[in-house]
Design a protein around this motif. Structure first.
Motif, short mmCIF file in Angstrom:
data_model
loop_
_atom_site.label_atom_id
_atom_site.label_comp_id
_atom_site.label_asym_id
_atom_site.label_seq_id
_atom_site.Cartn_x
_atom_site.Cartn_y
_atom_site.Cartn_z
N SER A 268 1.83 -1.25 -6.90
CA SER A 268 2.69 -0.51 -7.82
C SER A 268 1.86 0.22 -8.87
N VAL A 269 0.82 -0.47 -9.37
CA VAL A 269 -0.07 0.13 -10.37
C VAL A 269 -0.85 1.29 -9.76
N LEU A 270 -1.42 1.08 -8.57
CA LEU A 270 -2.19 2.14 -7.92
C LEU A 270 -1.33 3.36 -7.61
N MET A 271 -0.10 3.13 -7.18
CA MET A 271 0.82 4.24 -6.93
C MET A 271 1.04 5.04 -8.20
N ALA A 272 1.26 4.34 -9.30
CA ALA A 272 1.51 5.02 -10.57
C ALA A 272 0.28 5.78 -11.05
N GLN A 273 -0.91 5.31 -10.70
CA GLN A 273 -2.16 5.92 -11.16
C GLN A 273 -2.61 7.09 -10.28
N SER A 274 -1.93 7.34 -9.16
CA SER A 274 -2.39 8.33 -8.18
C SER A 274 -1.45 9.52 -8.10
#
Length: 362
Positions: A268-274
């Protein structure tokens, strides 16, 4: 019905072909827990499915159930033939499921049985639900599609009802796969997309998030293609290998970072950061990408007609960009995708808990 506290007892099992069925089960299991159901999970001991679900739901009851253990051809031209040759193995697995469910039902007295694409996971005396987004299974030839659909419906019609994780209207995700001209005889409910990931806000850290998944050897083939061109990129990239059995460690090389596996919270964090997500066009992954409003670049697994159909459909309606794994120039394809005009659908928050409350508790 139910336990001494009158809570429903639910038996659940996802198909073990890839991890998509496992990950899309998570929001359903979360909702069942919120509704105070007593949930039993059936999956193969030591499998990636069991690992993921035990980490997420250690409080649930796990029952050992052998998976279908389907293997795939390395040469994509033989994909359909190799799958066809394994039909006896699939039929044997279906019969084994029926036997195990009968045994467990006598022992635990289930109120509801939920099967994500496992055709034999039902009991004639218990309310049994079949989950699928493929009422029509994509095949290379129309006559073959009709034959497969007839067999598919024969199994689906043995269940009390069928839940389809897609929108009910014309503006849907799976197109003719989830909205065929003819529906099965058993009642069909469109329950909306399923997503285990959370919508969060983070400062952008990566230009591209590459998510590898799916059966070998094609997962490794795609990984090697990205590794071969990683030095061409000036953009910041995170590649998640999709290997839950491996160590979670990171390998960093200038602007290119590699991670073996992420749990739902990390993803979820990586999705938000990309800004962009590069991945297979598996249905569960597509549901997550659209729910999170991410611009995506889809590379269907060669030979998997469902993924090829979904990738083309979503590109045609500007919900995603897509190119073939056999493309000669990945770098230029990805640069072209940066200029693609995306028209992402607005997906409302799921009312899954309310739906399950009406269908499980009533």
């Amino acid at each position: 019905m139910g336990t001494k506290d009158n809570s429903p007892i639910v038996l659940f099992s996802p198909l073990d072909w890839g991890l998509g069925h496992t990950t899309r089960s998570i929001p359903i299991l979360e909702a069942l827990i919120l509704l105070k159901c007593h949930v039993f999970l059936a999956c193969e001991e030591g499998s990636a499915c069991e690992k993921i679900l035990k980490e997420r739901f250690p409080q649930l009851h796990f029952l050992p159930l052998k998976g279908y253990q389907i293997s795939y051809a390395k040469n994509t031209q033989w994909f359909a033939i190799k799958l066809f040759l394994q039909i006896p193995k699939i039929i044997a697995a279906i019969q084994h499921e029926k036997k195990m469910v009968k045994r467990w039902t006598e022992q635990y007295n289930f109120d509801t049985i939920i099967s994500d694409n496992r055709y034999g996971f039902l009991h004639k005396k218990v309310h049994s639900v079949f989950i699928t987004h493929q009422l029509q299974i994509a095949a290379p030839f129309s006559f073959l599609e009709k034959l497969i659909q007839k067999i598919n419906y024969r199994y689906i019609n043995s269940f009390s009802e069928c839940w389809v994780p897609d929108f009910a209207g014309a503006n849907n995700i799976a197109g003719q796969l989830s909205h065929p001209q003819k529906l099965p005889a058993t009642p069909v409910e469109y329950i909306g997309p399923l997503c285990r990931l959370k919508k969060i806000t983070k400062e952008r850290k990566y230009d591209f998030l590459i998510l590898l998944s799916g059966p070998e050897p094609q997962r490794t083939v795609l990984e090697n293609k990205f590794i071969a061109i990683k030095n061409k990129f000036s953009e910041k990239i995170m590649l998640v290998r999709g290997l839950p059995g491996g160590t979670p460690g990171l390998h960093c090389d200038a602007n290119f970072t590699i991670k073996n596996y992420c749990d739902a919270e990390e993803l979820s964090v990586l999705m938000a950061q990309s800004e962009f997500v590069i991945c297979r066009s598996g249905y569960s992954t597509i549901m997550e990408i659209l729910y999170l409003q991410k611009k995506s670049i889809l590379i269907p697994t060669p030979g998997q007609t469902e993924q090829e159909y979904l990738a083309k459909k979503l590109m045609d309606q500007s919900w995603a960009y897509s190119f073939s794994q056999s493309s000669a120039d990945y770098y230029n394809q990805i640069q072209t995708a940066k200029g693609f005009t995306f028209y992402l659908p607005q997906i409302e928050e799921s009312s899954l808990k309310n739906f399950l409350e009406e269908n499980i508790l009533d």
